[in-house]
Scaffold this motif. Structure first.
Motif, PDB file in Angstrom:
ATOM      1  N   ASN A  30       0.800  -1.222   0.000  1.00 52.25           N
ATOM      2  CA  ASN A  30       0.000   0.000   0.000  1.00 52.25           C
ATOM      3  C   ASN A  30       0.837   1.279   0.000  1.00 52.25           C
ATOM      4  OD1 ASN A  30       0.796  -0.088   2.622  1.00 52.25           O
ATOM      5  ND2 ASN A  30      -1.253  -0.343   3.488  1.00 52.25           N
ATOM      6  N   TYR A  31       2.147   1.170  -0.198  1.00 48.86           N
ATOM      7  CA  TYR A  31       2.971   2.354  -0.442  1.00 48.86           C
ATOM      8  C   TYR A  31       3.016   2.710  -1.931  1.00 48.86           C
ATOM      9  CZ  TYR A  31       5.101   2.216   4.231  1.00 48.86           C
ATOM     10  OH  TYR A  31       5.338   2.234   5.577  1.00 48.86           O
ATOM     11  N   TYR A  32       2.531   1.803  -2.775  1.00 42.48           N
ATOM     12  CA  TYR A  32       2.805   1.899  -4.203  1.00 42.48           C
ATOM     13  C   TYR A  32       1.578   2.268  -5.030  1.00 42.48           C
ATOM     14  CZ  TYR A  32       7.460   0.099  -3.596  1.00 42.48           C
ATOM     15  OH  TYR A  32       8.770  -0.024  -3.230  1.00 42.48           O
ATOM     16  N   ALA A  33       1.829   3.055  -6.070  1.00 39.47           N
ATOM     17  CA  ALA A  33       0.878   3.246  -7.154  1.00 39.47           C
ATOM     18  C   ALA A  33       1.156   2.182  -8.204  1.00 39.47           C
ATOM     19  CB  ALA A  33       1.031   4.632  -7.763  1.00 39.47           C
ATOM     20  N   ILE A  34       0.083   1.618  -8.751  1.00 38.00           N
ATOM     21  CA  ILE A  34       0.208   0.576  -9.765  1.00 38.00           C
ATOM     22  C   ILE A  34      -0.527   1.025 -11.019  1.00 38.00           C
ATOM     23  CG2 ILE A  34      -0.177  -1.832 -10.340  1.00 38.00           C
ATOM     24  CD1 ILE A  34       1.674  -1.490  -7.940  1.00 38.00           C
ATOM     25  N   ALA A  35       0.139   0.904 -12.135  1.00 35.38           N
ATOM     26  CA  ALA A  35      -0.442   1.310 -13.415  1.00 35.38           C
ATOM     27  C   ALA A  35      -0.495   0.126 -14.367  1.00 35.38           C
ATOM     28  CB  ALA A  35       0.388   2.421 -14.040  1.00 35.38           C
ATOM     29  N   TRP A  36      -1.417   0.228 -15.290  1.00 33.80           N
ATOM     30  CA  TRP A  36      -1.497  -0.723 -16.408  1.00 33.80           C
ATOM     31  C   TRP A  36      -1.126  -0.002 -17.699  1.00 33.80           C
ATOM     32  CZ3 TRP A  36      -2.120  -5.894 -16.308  1.00 33.80           C
ATOM     33  CH2 TRP A  36      -2.618  -6.479 -15.147  1.00 33.80           C
ATOM     34  N   PHE A  37      -0.295  -0.685 -18.478  1.00 37.90           N
ATOM     35  CA  PHE A  37       0.090  -0.244 -19.813  1.00 37.90           C
ATOM     36  C   PHE A  37      -0.199  -1.389 -20.781  1.00 37.90           C
ATOM     37  CE2 PHE A  37       2.761   3.576 -19.048  1.00 37.90           C
ATOM     38  CZ  PHE A  37       2.849   3.528 -17.668  1.00 37.90           C
ATOM     39  N   ARG A  38      -0.162  -1.060 -22.054  1.00 41.05           N
ATOM     40  CA  ARG A  38      -0.217  -2.131 -23.048  1.00 41.05           C
ATOM     41  C   ARG A  38       0.669  -1.758 -24.242  1.00 41.05           C
ATOM     42  NH1 ARG A  38      -6.373  -1.536 -25.541  1.00 41.05           N
ATOM     43  NH2 ARG A  38      -6.004   0.404 -26.692  1.00 41.05           N
ATOM     44  N   GLN A  39       1.085  -2.808 -24.941  1.00 47.75           N
ATOM     45  CA  GLN A  39       1.892  -2.607 -26.137  1.00 47.75           C
ATOM     46  C   GLN A  39       1.375  -3.523 -27.232  1.00 47.75           C
ATOM     47  OE1 GLN A  39       6.141  -3.024 -25.635  1.00 47.75           O
ATOM     48  NE2 GLN A  39       6.521  -1.781 -27.437  1.00 47.75           N
ATOM     49  N   ALA A  40       0.836  -2.926 -28.264  1.00 45.49           N
ATOM     50  CA  ALA A  40       0.343  -3.678 -29.416  1.00 45.49           C
ATOM     51  C   ALA A  40       1.496  -3.952 -30.372  1.00 45.49           C
ATOM     52  CB  ALA A  40      -0.759  -2.893 -30.114  1.00 45.49           C
ATOM     53  N   PRO A  41       1.353  -4.951 -31.223  1.00 44.16           N
ATOM     54  CA  PRO A  41       2.427  -5.271 -32.173  1.00 44.16           C
ATOM     55  C   PRO A  41       2.801  -4.064 -33.013  1.00 44.16           C
ATOM     56  CG  PRO A  41       0.781  -7.005 -32.152  1.00 44.16           C
ATOM     57  CD  PRO A  41       0.225  -5.892 -31.324  1.00 44.16           C
ATOM     58  N   GLY A  42       4.100  -3.763 -33.048  1.00 42.66           N
ATOM     59  CA  GLY A  42       4.587  -2.676 -33.867  1.00 42.66           C
ATOM     60  C   GLY A  42       4.342  -1.289 -33.322  1.00 42.66           C
ATOM     61  N   LYS A  43       3.856  -1.192 -32.086  1.00 41.60           N
ATOM     62  CA  LYS A  43       3.544   0.111 -31.506  1.00 41.60           C
ATOM     63  C   LYS A  43       4.277   0.292 -30.187  1.00 41.60           C
ATOM     64  CE  LYS A  43      -1.026   0.599 -33.597  1.00 41.60           C
ATOM     65  NZ  LYS A  43      -2.456   0.926 -33.341  1.00 41.60           N
ATOM     66  N   GLY A  44       4.299   1.527 -29.716  1.00 40.61           N
ATOM     67  CA  GLY A  44       4.903   1.821 -28.427  1.00 40.61           C
ATOM     68  C   GLY A  44       3.980   1.453 -27.289  1.00 40.61           C
ATOM     69  N   ARG A  45       4.530   1.488 -26.083  1.00 39.76           N
ATOM     70  CA  ARG A  45       3.744   1.171 -24.902  1.00 39.76           C
ATOM     71  C   ARG A  45       2.890   2.374 -24.527  1.00 39.76           C
ATOM     72  NH1 ARG A  45       6.692  -2.548 -20.659  1.00 39.76           N
ATOM     73  NH2 ARG A  45       8.414  -1.293 -21.387  1.00 39.76           N
ATOM     74  N   GLU A  46       1.616   2.127 -24.208  1.00 36.57           N
ATOM     75  CA  GLU A  46       0.713   3.227 -23.869  1.00 36.57           C
ATOM     76  C   GLU A  46       0.083   2.992 -22.498  1.00 36.57           C
ATOM     77  OE1 GLU A  46      -2.317   3.432 -26.860  1.00 36.57           O
ATOM     78  OE2 GLU A  46      -3.069   1.420 -26.463  1.00 36.57           O
ATOM     79  N   ALA A  47      -0.095   4.085 -21.784  1.00 40.56           N
ATOM     80  CA  ALA A  47      -0.704   4.013 -20.458  1.00 40.56           C
ATOM     81  C   ALA A  47      -2.204   3.853 -20.577  1.00 40.56           C
ATOM     82  CB  ALA A  47      -0.372   5.276 -19.672  1.00 40.56           C
ATOM     83  N   LEU A  48      -2.754   3.040 -19.690  1.00 41.72           N
ATOM     84  CA  LEU A  48      -4.193   2.813 -19.662  1.00 41.72           C
ATOM     85  C   LEU A  48      -4.829   3.421 -18.414  1.00 41.72           C
ATOM     86  CD1 LEU A  48      -4.218  -0.917 -20.789  1.00 41.72           C
ATOM     87  CD2 LEU A  48      -4.734   1.099 -22.175  1.00 41.72           C
TER      88      LEU A  48
END
Length: 122
Positions: A30-48
Motif C-alpha cells: 500500500n505504499y505503491y501506485a500501480i499502473a497498467w500499460f499495453r503494447q500492441a504489435p509494432g507500436k509503443g507502450r501506452e498508459a491505460l
C-alpha cells in the motif's frame, strides 16, 4: 525486492470481457501506485490506467469508458477489467509500480511485470 506478475490474459471474442490481475510481492503494497500499460504489435507502450496508494484513479485516453482499475490491499493485487473488447485491444498488457502517485509516463515507474497477452479475435 519488488516483484510484479500479471495474469488473466488470453484469447477472447470481440465484445467479450476480461479481468487482468497484477500480483505484487516483496514490498509494502500500500505504499505503491500501480499502473497498467499495453503494447500492441509494432507500436509503443501506452498508459491505460493507474491507481495510487490512496486509491486515486487516473484513466488515460485509451481506457476511458471500457477499462476499470481496482486494488485489493488484502491480496496485494491490482485488477484491470476490460469490457466490450475490440480487435484493436490485442496487445501485451503490463503492470508497473512506483511510490505513492500515478504518472502516465512509463519511465516514471520503477518495476514492471513480464506482461500478459490479450488477443481479441473471432
Amino acid at each position: 525486492q519488488l516483484h510484479l506478475v500479471e495474469s488473466g490474459g488470453g484469447l477472447v471474442q470481440p465484445g467479450g470481457s476480461l479481468r487482468l490481475s497484477c500480483a505484487v510481492s516483496g514490498v509494502t503494497f500500500n505504499y505503491y501506485a500501480i499502473a497498467w500499460f499495453r503494447q500492441a504489435p509494432g507500436k509503443g507502450r501506452e498508459a491505460l490506467s493507474c491507481i495510487s496508494r490512496s486509491d486515486e484513479i487516473e484513466d488515460y485516453e485509451q481506457s476511458v469508458g471500457r477499462f476499470t482499475i481496482s486494488r485489493s490491499n488484502v491480496s496485494n493485487t491490482v485488477y484491470l477489467e476490460i469490457n466490450s473488447l475490440k480487435p484493436e485491444d490485442t496487445a501485451v498488457y503490463y503492470c508497473a509500480a512506483r511510490f505513492y502517485v500515478c504518472y502516465a509516463e512509463e519511465d516514471m515507474y520503477d518495476a514492471w511485470g513480464q506482461g500478459t497477452q490479450v488477443t481479441v479475435s473471432s
